[in-house]
Design a protein around this motif. Structure first.
Motif, PDB file in Angstrom:
ATOM      1  N   ALA A 203      -5.428   5.454  -1.144  1.00 52.84           N
ATOM      2  CA  ALA A 203      -3.969   5.435  -1.087  1.00 52.84           C
ATOM      3  C   ALA A 203      -3.481   4.780   0.202  1.00 52.84           C
ATOM      4  CB  ALA A 203      -3.428   6.860  -1.194  1.00 52.84           C
ATOM      5  N   THR A 204      -4.163   5.039   1.296  1.00 56.65           N
ATOM      6  CA  THR A 204      -3.782   4.437   2.586  1.00 56.65           C
ATOM      7  C   THR A 204      -3.881   2.926   2.526  1.00 56.65           C
ATOM      8  OG1 THR A 204      -4.558   6.401   3.763  1.00 56.65           O
ATOM      9  CG2 THR A 204      -4.300   4.387   5.058  1.00 56.65           C
ATOM     10  N   ALA A 205      -4.882   2.415   1.826  1.00 56.86           N
ATOM     11  CA  ALA A 205      -5.094   0.970   1.711  1.00 56.86           C
ATOM     12  C   ALA A 205      -4.391   0.369   0.496  1.00 56.86           C
ATOM     13  CB  ALA A 205      -6.584   0.674   1.644  1.00 56.86           C
ATOM     14  N   ASP A 206      -3.632   1.192  -0.230  1.00 59.37           N
ATOM     15  CA  ASP A 206      -2.957   0.743  -1.446  1.00 59.37           C
ATOM     16  C   ASP A 206      -3.952   0.127  -2.424  1.00 59.37           C
ATOM     17  OD1 ASP A 206      -0.855   0.362  -3.190  1.00 59.37           O
ATOM     18  OD2 ASP A 206      -0.224  -1.548  -2.307  1.00 59.37           O
ATOM     19  N   ASP A 214       2.619   4.508  -8.836  1.00 59.52           N
ATOM     20  CA  ASP A 214       3.336   5.684  -9.336  1.00 59.52           C
ATOM     21  C   ASP A 214       2.706   6.976  -8.821  1.00 59.52           C
ATOM     22  OD1 ASP A 214       5.232   7.064 -11.231  1.00 59.52           O
ATOM     23  OD2 ASP A 214       3.332   7.702 -12.124  1.00 59.52           O
ATOM     24  N   GLN A 215       1.380   7.031  -8.789  1.00 59.37           N
ATOM     25  CA  GLN A 215       0.701   8.224  -8.283  1.00 59.37           C
ATOM     26  C   GLN A 215       0.971   8.424  -6.798  1.00 59.37           C
ATOM     27  OE1 GLN A 215      -3.257   7.133  -9.636  1.00 59.37           O
ATOM     28  NE2 GLN A 215      -3.306   8.884 -11.031  1.00 59.37           N
ATOM     29  N   ARG A 216       0.998   7.351  -6.045  1.00 61.00           N
ATOM     30  CA  ARG A 216       1.300   7.465  -4.607  1.00 61.00           C
ATOM     31  C   ARG A 216       2.687   8.043  -4.398  1.00 61.00           C
ATOM     32  NH1 ARG A 216       0.682   2.094  -1.416  1.00 61.00           N
ATOM     33  NH2 ARG A 216       1.221   3.527   0.275  1.00 61.00           N
ATOM     34  N   THR A 217       3.629   7.643  -5.233  1.00 61.43           N
ATOM     35  CA  THR A 217       5.006   8.135  -5.101  1.00 61.43           C
ATOM     36  C   THR A 217       5.102   9.601  -5.523  1.00 61.43           C
ATOM     37  OG1 THR A 217       5.883   5.911  -5.540  1.00 61.43           O
ATOM     38  CG2 THR A 217       7.391   7.776  -5.808  1.00 61.43           C
ATOM     39  N   ARG A 218       4.524   9.918  -6.674  1.00 63.08           N
ATOM     40  CA  ARG A 218       4.624  11.282  -7.206  1.00 63.08           C
ATOM     41  C   ARG A 218       3.880  12.301  -6.358  1.00 63.08           C
ATOM     42  NH1 ARG A 218       2.085  12.196 -11.576  1.00 63.08           N
ATOM     43  NH2 ARG A 218       1.131  10.155 -11.983  1.00 63.08           N
ATOM     44  N   HIS A 219       2.773  11.882  -5.737  1.00 62.55           N
ATOM     45  CA  HIS A 219       1.936  12.819  -4.989  1.00 62.55           C
ATOM     46  C   HIS A 219       1.989  12.552  -3.481  1.00 62.55           C
ATOM     47  CE1 HIS A 219       0.283  14.216  -8.776  1.00 62.55           C
ATOM     48  NE2 HIS A 219      -0.044  12.979  -9.102  1.00 62.55           N
ATOM     49  N   PRO A 232      -8.949  12.272  11.536  1.00 64.02           N
ATOM     50  CA  PRO A 232      -8.393  11.182  12.339  1.00 64.02           C
ATOM     51  C   PRO A 232      -8.712   9.779  11.840  1.00 64.02           C
ATOM     52  CG  PRO A 232     -10.313  12.126  13.425  1.00 64.02           C
ATOM     53  CD  PRO A 232     -10.012  13.009  12.263  1.00 64.02           C
ATOM     54  N   VAL A 233      -9.654   9.628  10.941  1.00 65.69           N
ATOM     55  CA  VAL A 233      -9.976   8.297  10.432  1.00 65.69           C
ATOM     56  C   VAL A 233      -8.804   7.727   9.632  1.00 65.69           C
ATOM     57  CG1 VAL A 233     -11.517   6.970   8.935  1.00 65.69           C
ATOM     58  CG2 VAL A 233     -12.448   8.747  10.412  1.00 65.69           C
ATOM     59  N   VAL A 234      -8.057   8.579   8.955  1.00 68.54           N
ATOM     60  CA  VAL A 234      -6.977   8.123   8.080  1.00 68.54           C
ATOM     61  C   VAL A 234      -5.871   7.414   8.858  1.00 68.54           C
ATOM     62  CG1 VAL A 234      -5.251   8.800   6.379  1.00 68.54           C
ATOM     63  CG2 VAL A 234      -7.506   9.891   6.377  1.00 68.54           C
ATOM     64  N   SER A 240      -4.826   0.106  11.558  1.00 68.07           N
ATOM     65  CA  SER A 240      -5.628  -1.109  11.479  1.00 68.07           C
ATOM     66  C   SER A 240      -5.104  -2.042  10.392  1.00 68.07           C
ATOM     67  CB  SER A 240      -7.089  -0.757  11.210  1.00 68.07           C
ATOM     68  OG  SER A 240      -7.870  -1.920  11.089  1.00 68.07           O
ATOM     69  N   LEU A 241      -4.782  -1.489   9.229  1.00 66.38           N
ATOM     70  CA  LEU A 241      -4.266  -2.299   8.128  1.00 66.38           C
ATOM     71  C   LEU A 241      -2.879  -2.850   8.453  1.00 66.38           C
ATOM     72  CD1 LEU A 241      -5.411  -0.036   5.163  1.00 66.38           C
ATOM     73  CD2 LEU A 241      -6.304  -2.301   5.714  1.00 66.38           C
ATOM     74  N   GLN A 242      -2.053  -2.043   9.104  1.00 65.38           N
ATOM     75  CA  GLN A 242      -0.732  -2.509   9.497  1.00 65.38           C
ATOM     76  C   GLN A 242      -0.821  -3.670  10.479  1.00 65.38           C
ATOM     77  OE1 GLN A 242       1.063   1.119  10.966  1.00 65.38           O
ATOM     78  NE2 GLN A 242       2.048   1.576   8.992  1.00 65.38           N
ATOM     79  N   GLN A 243      -1.731  -3.566  11.447  1.00 64.31           N
ATOM     80  CA  GLN A 243      -1.890  -4.642  12.415  1.00 64.31           C
ATOM     81  C   GLN A 243      -2.365  -5.925  11.741  1.00 64.31           C
ATOM     82  OE1 GLN A 243      -1.053  -4.652  15.743  1.00 64.31           O
ATOM     83  NE2 GLN A 243      -1.419  -6.839  15.420  1.00 64.31           N
TER      84      GLN A 243
END
Length: 250
Positions: A203-206, A214-219, A232-234, A240-243
């Motif tokens: 989910a973090t990496a989409d 839809d699952q990301r939004t609902r949950h 802390p890895v999350v 990292s992905l944002q950068q």
């Protein structure tokens, strides 16, 4: 009348228990993985291997999210090392502990990297050698006969690898057990952390082959609660992905 002796039932692999307090603030609940009726084929042990398989899109017949996959797999290896007691969180840095050496060669290689360099922030290790980690995980899955890797050329010019699943049922069962962590009826505190880690990292990496939009939004709230348990890895993966996204846009 002769007495027949029945063989004891086969048991699933026993996961190593992490040390008390492994990953500060992370409650670790460990359960055995189920034995799936797939002949001689068993579910892959490592989180990185499972995420690699889940990144494969059966409908399109190819691996997806290639630009993110290296970071996701590195994060998965770090979570595995933390859950097994090989690595601990030390004020935001990954610190090697005295846990038993992992059997997975990919995890063992990353552990040796950490040991050689010393404590660094989690993101430092997520950003390193992503391409090499993808190839190593791929090769281990190929050796286990879970995927097939065939060289080919895109447009007849560019060398590439064509990856196919040898056992689609393996992917189905890994996905089912991971997505089961999103069921509201299951207490967040009792969800297996290995399954939760797969869903949260995806989910973090989409990674939509695992968690749809839809699952990301609902949950959303439940995913946030599971992320706290994973540790802390999350947030390090998210940064990292944002950068990487900012760098690509700029």
């Amino acid at each position: 009348m002769s007495r027949r002796t029945m063989a004891p039932p086969e048991r699933g692999p026993r996961l190593p228990a992490g040390p008390a307090g492994a990953g500060r603030g992370v409650g670790v609940r460990r359960t055995r993985d189920p034995v799936v009726a797939l002949g001689n084929t068993r579910l892959p042990e490592s989180l990185a291997a499972r995420l690699f398989i889940l990144a494969y899109d059966p409908a399109r017949g190819r691996l997806t999210a290639r630009s993110k996959l290296g970071k996701v797999l590195r994060a998965a290896v770090l979570v595995d090392l933390q859950l097994s007691g090989n690595v601990d969180d030390d004020s935001g840095r990954a610190r090697v502990t005295t846990g038993r050496a992992p059997a997975d060669p990919v995890a063992l290689g990353v552990l040796e990297e950490l040991r050689a360099v010393g404590p660094r922030r989690w993101r430092h290790w997520i950003d390193r050698r992503g391409g090499a980690t993808v190839r190593q995980v791929r090769d281990e899955l190929a050796r286990a006969h879970l995927i097939k890797v065939e060289p080919h050329r895109v447009l007849g010019i560019i060398p590439a690898d064509r990856i196919t699943l040898r056992h689609p049922l393996v992917r189905r069962d890994v996905l089912r057990t991971a997505q089961d962590t999103l069921r509201p009826s299951r207490l967040v505190s009792r969800v297996d952390l290995r399954d939760a880690s797969i869903v949260v990292l995806a989910a973090t990496a989409d990674l939509r082959t695992v968690v749809t939009k839809d699952q990301r939004t609902r949950h959303k709230d439940r995913l946030a609660q599971l992320a706290v348990r994973v540790g802390p890895v999350v947030p390090a993966l998210k940064k990292s992905l944002q950068q990487s996204q900012y760098s690509a846009a700029g």
